[in-house]
Design a protein around this motif. Structure first.
Motif, PDB file in Angstrom:
ATOM      1  N   MET A   3       0.197  13.659 -21.237  1.00 29.29           N
ATOM      2  CA  MET A   3      -0.144  13.409 -19.890  1.00 29.29           C
ATOM      3  C   MET A   3       0.569  12.265 -18.989  1.00 29.29           C
ATOM      4  O   MET A   3       0.434  11.192 -19.911  1.00 29.29           O
ATOM      5  CB  MET A   3      -1.632  13.262 -19.499  1.00 29.29           C
ATOM      6  N   ALA A   4       1.176  12.511 -18.053  1.00 31.88           N
ATOM      7  CA  ALA A   4       1.777  11.240 -17.416  1.00 31.88           C
ATOM      8  C   ALA A   4       0.965  10.311 -16.906  1.00 31.88           C
ATOM      9  O   ALA A   4      -0.150  10.419 -16.512  1.00 31.88           O
ATOM     10  CB  ALA A   4       2.608  12.045 -16.313  1.00 31.88           C
ATOM     11  N   ASN A   5       1.321   8.840 -16.929  1.00 33.95           N
ATOM     12  CA  ASN A   5       0.893   7.776 -16.515  1.00 33.95           C
ATOM     13  C   ASN A   5       0.697   7.832 -14.885  1.00 33.95           C
ATOM     14  O   ASN A   5       2.059   7.972 -14.391  1.00 33.95           O
ATOM     15  CB  ASN A   5       1.342   6.541 -16.955  1.00 33.95           C
ATOM     16  N   LEU A   6      -0.339   7.649 -14.407  1.00 41.15           N
ATOM     17  CA  LEU A   6      -0.300   7.751 -12.823  1.00 41.15           C
ATOM     18  C   LEU A   6      -0.240   6.285 -12.332  1.00 41.15           C
ATOM     19  O   LEU A   6      -0.821   5.324 -13.100  1.00 41.15           O
ATOM     20  CB  LEU A   6      -1.693   8.551 -12.446  1.00 41.15           C
ATOM     21  N   ARG A   7       0.470   6.304 -11.292  1.00 40.79           N
ATOM     22  CA  ARG A   7       0.695   4.990 -10.351  1.00 40.79           C
ATOM     23  C   ARG A   7       0.071   4.867  -9.260  1.00 40.79           C
ATOM     24  O   ARG A   7       0.192   5.849  -8.421  1.00 40.79           O
ATOM     25  CB  ARG A   7       2.028   4.448 -10.630  1.00 40.79           C
ATOM     26  N   ARG A   8      -0.359   3.721  -8.803  1.00 40.14           N
ATOM     27  CA  ARG A   8      -0.883   3.623  -7.527  1.00 40.14           C
ATOM     28  C   ARG A   8      -0.023   3.210  -6.369  1.00 40.14           C
ATOM     29  O   ARG A   8       1.000   2.543  -6.728  1.00 40.14           O
ATOM     30  CB  ARG A   8      -2.242   2.512  -7.187  1.00 40.14           C
ATOM     31  N   VAL A   9      -0.352   3.651  -5.223  1.00 35.32           N
ATOM     32  CA  VAL A   9       0.582   3.309  -4.366  1.00 35.32           C
ATOM     33  C   VAL A   9       0.270   1.822  -3.846  1.00 35.32           C
ATOM     34  O   VAL A   9      -0.762   1.500  -3.675  1.00 35.32           O
ATOM     35  CB  VAL A   9       0.356   4.152  -2.879  1.00 35.32           C
ATOM     36  N   ARG A  10       1.173   0.976  -3.982  1.00 35.49           N
ATOM     37  CA  ARG A  10       1.330  -0.494  -3.731  1.00 35.49           C
ATOM     38  C   ARG A  10       1.267  -0.748  -2.007  1.00 35.49           C
ATOM     39  O   ARG A  10       0.653  -1.589  -1.594  1.00 35.49           O
ATOM     40  CB  ARG A  10       2.335  -1.198  -4.111  1.00 35.49           C
ATOM     41  N   LYS A  11       2.168  -0.130  -1.364  1.00 34.89           N
ATOM     42  CA  LYS A  11       2.233  -0.281   0.109  1.00 34.89           C
ATOM     43  C   LYS A  11       2.884   1.049   0.745  1.00 34.89           C
ATOM     44  O   LYS A  11       3.741   1.589   0.271  1.00 34.89           O
ATOM     45  CB  LYS A  11       3.347  -1.471   0.223  1.00 34.89           C
ATOM     46  N   VAL A  12       2.339   1.057   1.785  1.00 35.55           N
ATOM     47  CA  VAL A  12       2.789   2.084   2.745  1.00 35.55           C
ATOM     48  C   VAL A  12       3.512   1.281   4.012  1.00 35.55           C
ATOM     49  O   VAL A  12       2.944   0.634   4.780  1.00 35.55           O
ATOM     50  CB  VAL A  12       1.437   2.939   3.482  1.00 35.55           C
ATOM     51  N   MET A  13       4.721   1.806   4.254  1.00 33.01           N
ATOM     52  CA  MET A  13       5.652   1.239   5.131  1.00 33.01           C
ATOM     53  C   MET A  13       6.058   2.166   6.384  1.00 33.01           C
ATOM     54  O   MET A  13       6.440   3.155   5.994  1.00 33.01           O
ATOM     55  CB  MET A  13       7.033   0.580   4.670  1.00 33.01           C
ATOM     56  N   ARG A  14       5.969   1.646   7.589  1.00 34.31           N
ATOM     57  CA  ARG A  14       6.047   2.372   8.778  1.00 34.31           C
ATOM     58  C   ARG A  14       7.588   2.029   9.345  1.00 34.31           C
ATOM     59  O   ARG A  14       7.928   1.004   9.296  1.00 34.31           O
ATOM     60  CB  ARG A  14       4.997   2.323   9.948  1.00 34.31           C
ATOM     61  N   SER A  15       8.414   3.204   9.899  1.00 30.79           N
ATOM     62  CA  SER A  15       9.549   2.362  10.158  1.00 30.79           C
ATOM     63  C   SER A  15       9.262   2.157  11.738  1.00 30.79           C
ATOM     64  O   SER A  15       8.248   2.218  12.309  1.00 30.79           O
ATOM     65  CB  SER A  15      10.370   3.976  10.465  1.00 30.79           C
ATOM     66  N   MET A  16      10.187   1.346  12.170  1.00 28.67           N
ATOM     67  CA  MET A  16      10.464   0.698  13.384  1.00 28.67           C
ATOM     68  C   MET A  16      11.739   1.120  14.109  1.00 28.67           C
ATOM     69  O   MET A  16      12.898   1.072  13.494  1.00 28.67           O
ATOM     70  CB  MET A  16      10.226  -0.674  13.309  1.00 28.67           C
ATOM     71  N   PRO A  17      11.486   1.294  15.442  1.00 29.52           N
ATOM     72  CA  PRO A  17      12.883   1.774  16.114  1.00 29.52           C
ATOM     73  C   PRO A  17      13.879   0.475  16.264  1.00 29.52           C
ATOM     74  O   PRO A  17      13.432  -0.866  16.228  1.00 29.52           O
ATOM     75  CB  PRO A  17      12.521   1.982  17.651  1.00 29.52           C
ATOM     76  N   THR A  18      15.028   0.641  15.872  1.00 34.56           N
ATOM     77  CA  THR A  18      16.141  -0.515  15.722  1.00 34.56           C
ATOM     78  C   THR A  18      17.375   0.002  16.456  1.00 34.56           C
ATOM     79  O   THR A  18      17.773   1.155  16.261  1.00 34.56           O
ATOM     80  CB  THR A  18      16.356  -0.840  14.296  1.00 34.56           C
ATOM     81  N   ILE A  19      18.280  -1.018  16.774  1.00 35.51           N
ATOM     82  CA  ILE A  19      19.494  -0.709  17.303  1.00 35.51           C
ATOM     83  C   ILE A  19      20.365  -1.350  16.370  1.00 35.51           C
ATOM     84  O   ILE A  19      20.395  -2.567  16.159  1.00 35.51           O
ATOM     85  CB  ILE A  19      19.691  -1.256  18.778  1.00 35.51           C
TER      86      ILE A  19
END
Length: 74
Positions: free
Chosen positions: A1-17
């Protein structure tokens, strides 16, 4: 069985030019390098309006560095 990893961080995108006025969404950039090495940045160039990215990018100092591009359909 594969080792499960936890999500460390969720990052949202930001509008950029960037470049000569290219509209994009940046998920992460230069300040995140210590966390995400070897990745420098992650941008989303998706737009239904070609005017958002038609200006392109003029010559820049990291020209020639390998770029990995993925395409999401759907």
């Amino acid at each position: 069985m594969a080792n499960l990893r936890r999500v460390r961080k969720v990052m949202r995108s930001m509008p950029t030019i960037e470049g000569a006025g290219v509209h994009l969404k940046r998920v992460f950039g230069f300040r995140h390098v210590p966390e995400l090495d070897p990745f420098l940045l992650l941008d989303d160039f998706h737009s239904e309006k070609p005017g958002d990215y038609v200006m392109g990018f003029p010559w820049h100092p990291h020209r020639g560095i390998e770029t990995i591009t993925s395409c999401v359909i759907g």
